[in-house]
Design an enzyme around this catalytic site. Structure first.
Site, PDB file in Angstrom:
ATOM      1  N   LEU A  44       0.888  -1.150   0.000  1.00 55.22           N
ATOM      2  CA  LEU A  44       0.000   0.000   0.000  1.00 55.22           C
ATOM      3  C   LEU A  44       0.927   1.200   0.000  1.00 55.22           C
ATOM      4  O   LEU A  44       1.791   1.319   0.873  1.00 55.22           O
ATOM      5  CB  LEU A  44      -0.902  -0.029   1.240  1.00 55.22           C
ATOM      6  CG  LEU A  44      -2.122   0.884   1.266  1.00 55.22           C
ATOM      7  CD1 LEU A  44      -3.019   0.659   0.063  1.00 55.22           C
ATOM      8  CD2 LEU A  44      -2.912   0.671   2.543  1.00 55.22           C
ATOM      9  N   ASP A  45       0.808   2.061  -0.991  1.00 51.91           N
ATOM     10  CA  ASP A  45       1.721   3.188  -1.139  1.00 51.91           C
ATOM     11  C   ASP A  45       1.795   4.036   0.120  1.00 51.91           C
ATOM     12  O   ASP A  45       0.839   4.103   0.900  1.00 51.91           O
ATOM     13  CB  ASP A  45       1.286   4.082  -2.309  1.00 51.91           C
ATOM     14  CG  ASP A  45       1.375   3.371  -3.635  1.00 51.91           C
ATOM     15  OD1 ASP A  45       2.284   2.545  -3.812  1.00 51.91           O
ATOM     16  OD2 ASP A  45       0.518   3.641  -4.496  1.00 51.91           O
ATOM     17  N   ARG A  46       2.906   4.700   0.279  1.00 50.84           N
ATOM     18  CA  ARG A  46       3.142   5.557   1.447  1.00 50.84           C
ATOM     19  C   ARG A  46       2.042   6.614   1.597  1.00 50.84           C
ATOM     20  O   ARG A  46       1.631   6.954   2.702  1.00 50.84           O
ATOM     21  CB  ARG A  46       4.515   6.219   1.294  1.00 50.84           C
ATOM     22  CG  ARG A  46       4.934   7.025   2.475  1.00 50.84           C
ATOM     23  CD  ARG A  46       6.380   7.464   2.305  1.00 50.84           C
ATOM     24  NE  ARG A  46       6.721   8.417   3.337  1.00 50.84           N
ATOM     25  CZ  ARG A  46       7.402   9.519   3.130  1.00 50.84           C
ATOM     26  NH1 ARG A  46       7.852   9.803   1.933  1.00 50.84           N
ATOM     27  NH2 ARG A  46       7.644  10.333   4.120  1.00 50.84           N
ATOM     28  N   SER A  48      -1.055   6.321   0.718  1.00 45.09           N
ATOM     29  CA  SER A  48      -2.364   5.689   0.826  1.00 45.09           C
ATOM     30  C   SER A  48      -2.546   5.164   2.247  1.00 45.09           C
ATOM     31  O   SER A  48      -1.574   4.950   2.963  1.00 45.09           O
ATOM     32  CB  SER A  48      -2.488   4.539  -0.171  1.00 45.09           C
ATOM     33  OG  SER A  48      -2.352   5.021  -1.497  1.00 45.09           O
ATOM     34  N   ARG A 143       0.190   1.602  -8.167  1.00 42.51           N
ATOM     35  CA  ARG A 143      -0.601   2.839  -8.100  1.00 42.51           C
ATOM     36  C   ARG A 143      -1.834   2.794  -9.023  1.00 42.51           C
ATOM     37  O   ARG A 143      -2.271   3.791  -9.575  1.00 42.51           O
ATOM     38  CB  ARG A 143       0.269   4.062  -8.384  1.00 42.51           C
ATOM     39  CG  ARG A 143       1.395   4.192  -7.351  1.00 42.51           C
ATOM     40  CD  ARG A 143       2.273   5.393  -7.539  1.00 42.51           C
ATOM     41  NE  ARG A 143       1.647   6.649  -7.213  1.00 42.51           N
ATOM     42  CZ  ARG A 143       1.472   7.147  -5.998  1.00 42.51           C
ATOM     43  NH1 ARG A 143       1.854   6.471  -4.944  1.00 42.51           N
ATOM     44  NH2 ARG A 143       0.914   8.322  -5.824  1.00 42.51           N
TER      45      ARG A 143
END
Length: 182
Positions: A44-46, A48, A143
């Site tokens: 999970l992206d930073r 998000s 993403r």
């Protein structure tokens, strides 16, 4: 028995236990989870927030992350603009990205969800409306949700992964986690 940890990843936290960046000062999973031998099942992206699953079972990790299993992932997405039916249909039918056409998604306009405050807050602009959608995808490209909403003309402002399969972040505050047996 396998261990599975449901973690509500806060905004700004890396989905790994160590920061391999130049100064190593960014927040990581080790700032929140002190359980040995568990590893993230996906990323999970930073920038998000929301549900991140961690497990000590390689087969379970593969079942969660492998595209061939098509485990649904549901996101609550605040977008810039007021989305229209045409854009929702595009998301539903699949969106052409640089790395190919996405699989069809479930997409619907929703009322603003009752979520925890984000720190830092999303930038508010009086002159630009925003709205929320619920988007469920069954693949996990880099993403992907952000690229999909941008491709249909509605950039993502805030992205919260709400669920993966039957597991949900409901009842967990940012930074909290719960261990379950599977």
């Amino acid at each position: 028995m396998s261990r599975l940890i449901l973690f509500n990843k806060p905004y700004g936290v890396l989905s790994q236990f160590t920061d391999r960046g130049s100064d190593g000062a960014r927040a990581t999973l080790s700032d929140h989870i002190k359980v040995p031998y568990v590893y993230p099942a996906g990323r999970l992206d930073r920038d998000s927030e929301g549900l991140l699953l961690l497990t000590d079972d390689g087969k379970l990790q593969a079942r969660i992350t492998e595209p061939k299993f098509k485990m649904p992932k549901t996101y609550l997405v605040q977008i810039e603009g007021d989305i229209d039916d045409a854009a929702l249909r595009q998301l539903h039918n699949g969106v052409l990205l640089k790395d190919g056409l996405t699989l069809p998604a479930e997409a619907e306009h929703i009322d603003e969800p009752q979520l925890w405050p984000r720190n830092p807050p999303v930038r508010f602009r009086k002159s630009v409306p925003d709205c929320w959608i619920k988007l469920t995808i069954s693949e996990g490209r880099n993403r992907q949700v952000r690229r999909m909403t941008a491709a249909v003309g509605f950039p993502t402002l805030r992205l919260v992964r709400w669920s993966i399969g039957d597991w949900t972040v409901e009842g967990l505050a940012p930074g909290e986690w719960r261990k379950i047996q599977v």
